[in-house]
Write a protein that holds these residues in place. Structure first.
Motif, short mmCIF file in Angstrom:
data_model
loop_
_atom_site.label_atom_id
_atom_site.label_comp_id
_atom_site.label_asym_id
_atom_site.label_seq_id
_atom_site.Cartn_x
_atom_site.Cartn_y
_atom_site.Cartn_z
N LYS A 52 0.83 -1.19 0.00
CA LYS A 52 0.00 0.00 0.00
C LYS A 52 0.88 1.26 0.00
CE LYS A 52 -4.22 1.72 2.08
NZ LYS A 52 -4.24 2.49 3.33
N LEU A 53 1.97 1.19 0.72
CA LEU A 53 2.90 2.32 0.82
C LEU A 53 3.39 2.76 -0.55
CD1 LEU A 53 4.33 3.93 3.14
CD2 LEU A 53 6.25 2.38 2.85
N VAL A 54 3.61 1.80 -1.45
CA VAL A 54 4.08 2.16 -2.79
C VAL A 54 2.95 2.12 -3.81
CG1 VAL A 54 6.45 1.42 -2.36
CG2 VAL A 54 4.79 -0.21 -3.27
N ASN A 55 1.70 2.08 -3.32
CA ASN A 55 0.52 2.06 -4.20
C ASN A 55 0.53 0.90 -5.19
OD1 ASN A 55 -0.41 4.44 -3.01
ND2 ASN A 55 0.86 5.67 -4.41
N SER A 80 6.25 -9.80 -15.04
CA SER A 80 6.18 -9.60 -16.49
C SER A 80 4.90 -8.88 -16.89
CB SER A 80 6.26 -10.95 -17.20
OG SER A 80 5.22 -11.79 -16.74
N GLU A 81 3.92 -8.81 -15.97
CA GLU A 81 2.64 -8.21 -16.33
C GLU A 81 2.53 -6.74 -15.91
OE1 GLU A 81 -0.32 -12.02 -15.87
OE2 GLU A 81 0.47 -11.12 -14.06
N ILE A 82 3.58 -6.21 -15.26
CA ILE A 82 3.50 -4.83 -14.80
C ILE A 82 4.63 -4.00 -15.43
CG2 ILE A 82 2.33 -5.40 -12.64
CD1 ILE A 82 4.96 -5.25 -11.21
N SER A 83 4.48 -2.66 -15.38
CA SER A 83 5.44 -1.78 -16.05
C SER A 83 6.75 -1.68 -15.27
CB SER A 83 4.83 -0.39 -16.20
OG SER A 83 4.73 0.20 -14.92
N GLY A 84 7.75 -1.09 -15.90
CA GLY A 84 9.06 -0.94 -15.26
C GLY A 84 8.99 -0.13 -13.97
N GLY A 85 8.20 0.95 -14.00
CA GLY A 85 8.06 1.78 -12.81
C GLY A 85 7.40 1.01 -11.67
N MET A 86 6.40 0.21 -12.02
CA MET A 86 5.72 -0.61 -11.01
C MET A 86 6.67 -1.64 -10.41
SD MET A 86 2.12 -1.38 -12.84
CE MET A 86 0.64 -0.50 -12.41
N LYS A 87 7.50 -2.26 -11.27
CA LYS A 87 8.46 -3.25 -10.77
C LYS A 87 9.38 -2.60 -9.75
CE LYS A 87 8.62 -5.67 -15.08
NZ LYS A 87 9.33 -5.85 -16.30
N GLN A 88 9.85 -1.38 -10.08
CA GLN A 88 10.77 -0.71 -9.18
C GLN A 88 10.08 -0.37 -7.86
OE1 GLN A 88 13.73 -0.93 -8.33
NE2 GLN A 88 14.55 -0.25 -10.28
N ARG A 89 8.77 -0.04 -7.94
CA ARG A 89 8.02 0.24 -6.70
C ARG A 89 7.93 -1.01 -5.84
NH1 ARG A 89 3.41 3.22 -9.82
NH2 ARG A 89 1.98 2.41 -8.26
N ALA A 98 -2.11 -4.50 -7.86
CA ALA A 98 -1.44 -5.48 -8.73
C ALA A 98 -0.76 -6.57 -7.92
CB ALA A 98 -0.42 -4.77 -9.62
N ALA A 99 -1.22 -6.77 -6.68
CA ALA A 99 -0.53 -7.70 -5.77
C ALA A 99 -0.43 -9.11 -6.34
CB ALA A 99 -1.23 -7.72 -4.42
N GLN A 139 7.49 9.81 -4.80
CA GLN A 139 7.05 8.78 -3.85
C GLN A 139 8.13 8.45 -2.84
OE1 GLN A 139 5.43 5.44 -6.08
NE2 GLN A 139 3.45 5.88 -5.15
N VAL A 140 9.38 8.39 -3.32
CA VAL A 140 10.47 8.07 -2.40
C VAL A 140 10.65 9.19 -1.38
CG1 VAL A 140 12.98 7.80 -2.26
CG2 VAL A 140 11.68 6.45 -3.89
N MET A 141 10.51 10.45 -1.85
CA MET A 141 10.61 11.59 -0.92
C MET A 141 9.54 11.51 0.15
SD MET A 141 11.64 15.23 -2.57
CE MET A 141 10.72 15.14 -4.08
#
Lengths: 264, 290
Positions: free
Chosen positions: A123-126, A136-145, A130-131, A179-181
């Motif tokens: 939840k913290l990283v929204n 492979s089904e999520i975007s690069g930004g989502m993977k990093q989150r 997509a839990a 988000q990191v800030m």
């Protein structure tokens, strides 16, 4: 003594009988809750320095002390957000976080508590929505989150970020930086981030550590960024403190320690 | 205003129901067409081959029987696969099931040993340097060349046949597993180091899933090879089994029975291969190569 104390650290690698010194006499103290960026040209050993703090590499000389104890092996108190997310592709987003949580908190939290903790970090990283998806089904930004959630879920004393936004497009990168800030403001983690993006370093950091070029790289200069928090990127565009810090880093990187033409 | 507001949802509902109803026919037709596109070419080719075979073997003095005579002569075997007159005089079901049991045992041992040895060789440079040359030499030994040695060691046909299956299918499993283990990205190792997985957890949670696509490639080659080897091995050791059935039919000059047995062997080999491929797909969640 600082919370994280990197003291006269040097490292050399020997390959095919030839020894090359990558880092020499690196001295750095990081206070609790501080956000420190390490910036430098490619090949200056900044990732090597992060891997030493993570315990993935052993120092040749000097030592790293975290909270008064010497670092000599990897551990969850120094969680790493890897450059290319490093999620396990056969596990879902939740299972990736669970792998770390179940191992790190085995015996300390009940299975119900661990489940709640996994949910809280997603939840913290929204990423709650997509839990149950696979990497492979999520975007690069989502993977990093998810990578950030996995690292935060270990409740590290120091969070190590190895060029966490390097592989992302500019818009996604800005979004993740915000988000990191926000996470840093909310949780007060101690963070060390490797980057080669000047704006990213100035926007996020309390201090910017600038590395000289290798071989035998070391810390060239440390710049304080006295901007008040919370910082908003729009307000900073015209801010003289921001502009000055940015100019100082650029001057260091491109005037005083420019890469030799062959290497670039 | 209000009338249009009330009317429009009704109109849209009607539209939607039309949209749903209309394509059912075309969807079914599309499905059938897709199935037909898959099935028609192999059936056409098969029929053509049968016709050519029929024409070539119907001439006087032909060495092999044409398909019509094969069916005619083996009709009893086709319709009575379960008969059992004792000894080796049994229906084809019993022969095939005996062969499959040998393959199941030999192949299972090969899978366990192959994955274990492959992991060792993939993980340890020392083990690789020591074992790899030996593997590379031994894997080129033809399956049947092992049989006399196995017979000498076990003094019995049954374990010897199982050993031949094992020794034939173990090499591709070892080699592919080792490649899979060696190709585990450093990132995964770093992740497991940071969360401090122990050796056992690392093996089950990182190594095996990460190397699974490679392991299943090895397992799939292995099952094909073991089915190849069993027929040959059974020809020599005798007893109940499809290989012996073929050899026995040759000795009694029943060529049609050989042809029928070959078709069964081929179909079962095909099914075994597909089973392992399906298992791979389920276990690796679709990441394995089809």
């Amino acid at each position: 003594m600082a919370y994280l104390d990197i003291s006269r650290v040097g490292i050399s690698f020997t390959r095919a009988g030839r020894t090359s010194e990558v880092l020499r006499e690196v001295d750095l103290g990081v206070a609790k809750g501080e956000y420190v960026s390490i910036i430098g040209h490619s090949g200056c050993g900044k990732s090597t320095l992060l891997n030493i703090v993570a315990g993935l590499l052993r120092v040749s000389t000097g030592a790293v002390l975290l909270d008064g104890r010497e670092v000599n092996s990897p551990g969850p108190d120094r969680a790493v957000v890897f450059q290319n997310h490093s999620l396990l592709p056969w596990l879902t987003v939740r299972e990736n976080v669970a792998l770390a949580v179940d191992k790190v908190f085995a015996g300390r939290k009940s299975s119900g508590e661990r489940r709640d903790w996994i949910d809280a970090n997603l939840k913290l990283v929204n990423m709650t929505h997509a839990a149950d998806k696979r990497p492979s089904e999520i975007s690069g930004g989502m993977k990093q989150r998810v990578g950030i959630a996995r690292a935060l879920a270990m409740e590290p004393k120091v969070l190590l970020l190895d060029e966490p936004f390097g592989a992302l497009d500019a818009l996604t990168r800005a979004h993740l930086q915000d988000q990191v800030m926000e996470i840093h403001a909310r949780l007060g983690n101690t963070m060390i981030m490797i980057t080669h993006d000047v704006d990213e370093a100035v926007l996020l950091s309390d201090r910017i550590v600038m590395m000289t070029n290798g071989p035998s790289a070391t810390i060239g200069e440390v710049l304080e960024v006295p901007l008040p928090r919370p910082r908003r990127r729009l307000d900073l565009m015209e801010d003289p403190v921001y502009a000055h810090a940015r100019a100082a880093v650029i001057e260091f990187l491109y005037a005083r320690h420019a890469l030799p033409a062959i290497a670039a | 205003m209000s009338t249009t507001a009330i009317k429009s949802p009704i109109a849209s509902t009607r539209e939607r129901s039309d949209v749903v109803r209309a394509p059912i026919g075309p969807i079914v037709v599309k499905r059938l067409r897709a199935v037909a596109a898959e099935l028609v070419p192999p059936i056409v080719v098969l029929v053509l081959l049968l016709i050519v075979w029929q024409i070539l073997c119907s001439r006087p003095g032909a060495g092999l029987p044409p398909p019509t005579r094969v069916i005619d002569e083996t009709w009893d075997l086709i319709v009575h696969p379960f008969y059992d007159n004792g000894g080796t005089d049994k229906g084809l079901f019993w022969h095939i099931s005996a062969s499959l049991q040998r393959v199941a045992l030999g192949y299972s041992i090969a899978a366990v040993v192959g994955i274990a040895l492959g992991t060792l060789v993939g993980q340890s440079t020392w083990a690789m340097r020591g074992l790899d040359p030996i593997f590379q030499v031994l894997r080129t030994v033809p399956p049947l060349a092992w049989l006399p040695l196995a017979l000498a060691a076990f003094r019995d046909g049954q374990p010897s046949a199982i050993f031949v299956i094992f020794i034939t299918s173990v090499w591709p499993i070892i080699i592919n597993t080792a490649v899979g283990i060696r190709n585990i990205p450093q990132d995964y190792r770093n992740v497991s180091a940071v969360i401090r997985l122990n050796g056992f957890e690392f093996f089950w949670k990182i190594m095996i899933p990460s190397a699974a696509p490679y392991i299943f490639t090895g397992l799939r080659i292995g099952i094909g090879l073991s089915w190849l080897a069993i027929v040959a091995a059974e020809m020599l050791i005798g007893g109940v089994g499809i290989g012996f059935f073929i050899w026995d039919a040759w000795n009694s000059s029943k060529i049609s029975e050989i042809i029928l047995a070959l078709i069964y062997v081929g179909v079962i080999g095909f099914i075994l291969d597909k089973l392992v491929a399906m298992l791979a797909n389920v276990v690796t969640r679709g990441t394995s190569v089809q």
